[in-house]
Design a protein around this motif. Structure first.
Motif, short mmCIF file in Angstrom:
data_model
loop_
_atom_site.label_atom_id
_atom_site.label_comp_id
_atom_site.label_asym_id
_atom_site.label_seq_id
_atom_site.Cartn_x
_atom_site.Cartn_y
_atom_site.Cartn_z
N PRO A 44 1.30 -0.94 -0.27
CA PRO A 44 -0.01 -0.14 -0.39
C PRO A 44 0.69 1.19 -0.25
O PRO A 44 2.13 0.96 0.47
N ARG A 128 -7.12 -4.59 0.30
CA ARG A 128 -6.33 -3.24 0.24
C ARG A 128 -6.81 -2.99 -2.04
O ARG A 128 -7.17 -4.75 -2.09
N CYS A 161 -4.46 1.40 2.51
CA CYS A 161 -4.67 0.48 2.00
C CYS A 161 -4.92 0.25 0.45
O CYS A 161 -5.16 -0.30 -0.31
N SER A 163 -3.08 1.62 -3.40
CA SER A 163 -1.64 1.70 -4.31
C SER A 163 -2.24 1.88 -5.84
O SER A 163 -2.99 1.71 -5.66
#
Length: 336
Positions: A44, A128, A161, A163
């Motif tokens: 993340p 995520r 959480c 990206s």
């Protein structure tokens, strides 16, 4: 007269159709960098880039990367930009649509607030989110990436959480490096090169093998094809497809230098004899999801300026359990 499909015993085009994600050709020279990109994008608070000239396979590698994330742990959003976005708001809308709030009348701030609330739910579920943006160079200003910078800043204060993997032309990375507010978020940049002559040959043979086609490609013909394509995958595909068409017309299973030259002439303007069954393997509608801009919001008061942060506030930010939604509030309040 034997048609293209009959001669090669195929139902569709060979080089112009998309292949299954698990069968994508990955050049050996890129394997280590792609593995590194995968490792980083699984973490993340990552902002990674896949950049390169048009036609070098960036979008294909993005599809491969997207398929590497297990659904038991990750939600992934793969989106493509199809028109310039000079202003902020497009990312918040797409994330809001992804979370199922499409059509909800709201301004950009409320949309982003709803997004971070949903991210808090992901954190509670131990999941995520990875966002893949293709043709990301279409967001052509630092302001257009305001929501990304905001989300990255929020994650610096709470449990991260989300990206991002941004794919586009080199000017995309240049925009980030020229902006002080964006450059601090760069985690990794992979520049996709064109294929070498050896990789071009390996790629052509690999695609022929996938289609169960036996055809010879002598070294002099490969050199001509490489010189004409300059190792650009999109150009290789077009040339190689037209070579197969010319082979079917001549009833030859050897792609000679003369056939490569004929294929080049067809692409330059002379229409090739393409069977009606030949076509692209992936409909554009699979990725084309136009964003509907929210209706204008009237009489919206500007949020009050955030309170001055003192030393005690700075210490409080370090406590675990802070929710992204609480950090997003304009009054600066936070929860543990």
């Amino acid at each position: 007269m034997t048609t293209f499909n009959q001669f090669w015993q195929v139902e569709r085009s060979v080089f112009l159709q998309a292949v299954d994600t698990n069968k994508i050709f990955l050049p050996q020279s890129l394997q280590i960098d792609l593995d590194r990109l995968l490792l980083l994008s699984q973490q993340p608070q990552t902002v990674a880039f896949v950049i390169g000239p048009k036609g070098t396979g960036k979008s294909t590698y993005l599809k491969w990367l997207n398929a590497q994330f297990p659904v038991a742990q990750y939600d992934t959003l793969l989106t493509t930009m199809i028109s310039p976005e000079p202003q902020a708001g497009w990312l918040a809308r797409r994330l809001s649509e992804f979370f199922g709030t499409r059509g909800k009348p709201s301004d950009n701030e409320h949309l982003l607030g709803d997004v971070v609330s949903r991210l808090d739910e992901l954190i509670e579920e131990k999941r995520r989110l990875v966002v893949f943006v293709d043709a990301a160079h279409m967001a052509e200003s630092a302001e257009a990436w305001q929501e990304l910078a905001s989300l990255m800043s929020l994650q610096a204060l709470a449990e991260p959480c989300i990206s991002f993997v941004l794919c586009g032309e080199p000017r995309l990375l240049q925009l980030f490096t020229s902006s002080e507010s964006l450059t601090t978020h760069i985690s990794f940049a992979l520049e996709v090169p064109t294929l070498s002559e050896a990789e071009t040959g390996a790629y052509i043979h690999y695609r022929l093998e996938l289609a169960n086609i036996t055809a010879e490609l002598p070294s002099d013909a490969l050199r001509t094809l490489f010189d004409e394509s300059r190792g650009v995958i999109a150009r290789i595909n077009m040339l190689a497809e037209n070579c197969l068409i010319e082979c079917s017309l001549r009833e030859s299973r050897v792609i000679t230098r003369d056939i490569v030259a004929a294929a080049k002439r067809y692409i330059a303007g002379k229409p090739p004899h393409v069977s009606s069954a030949t076509g692209l393997g992936m409909p554009l509608t699979a990725l084309y999801k136009p964003s509907t801009p929210p209706p204008p919001v009237q009489n919206v008061e500007a949020p009050p300026p955030p309170p001055t942060t003192n030393a005690a506030d700075s210490r409080e930010k370090d406590f675990p359990g802070i929710r992204l939604a609480s950090l997003f509030k304009s009054d600066g309040s936070r929860k543990r």
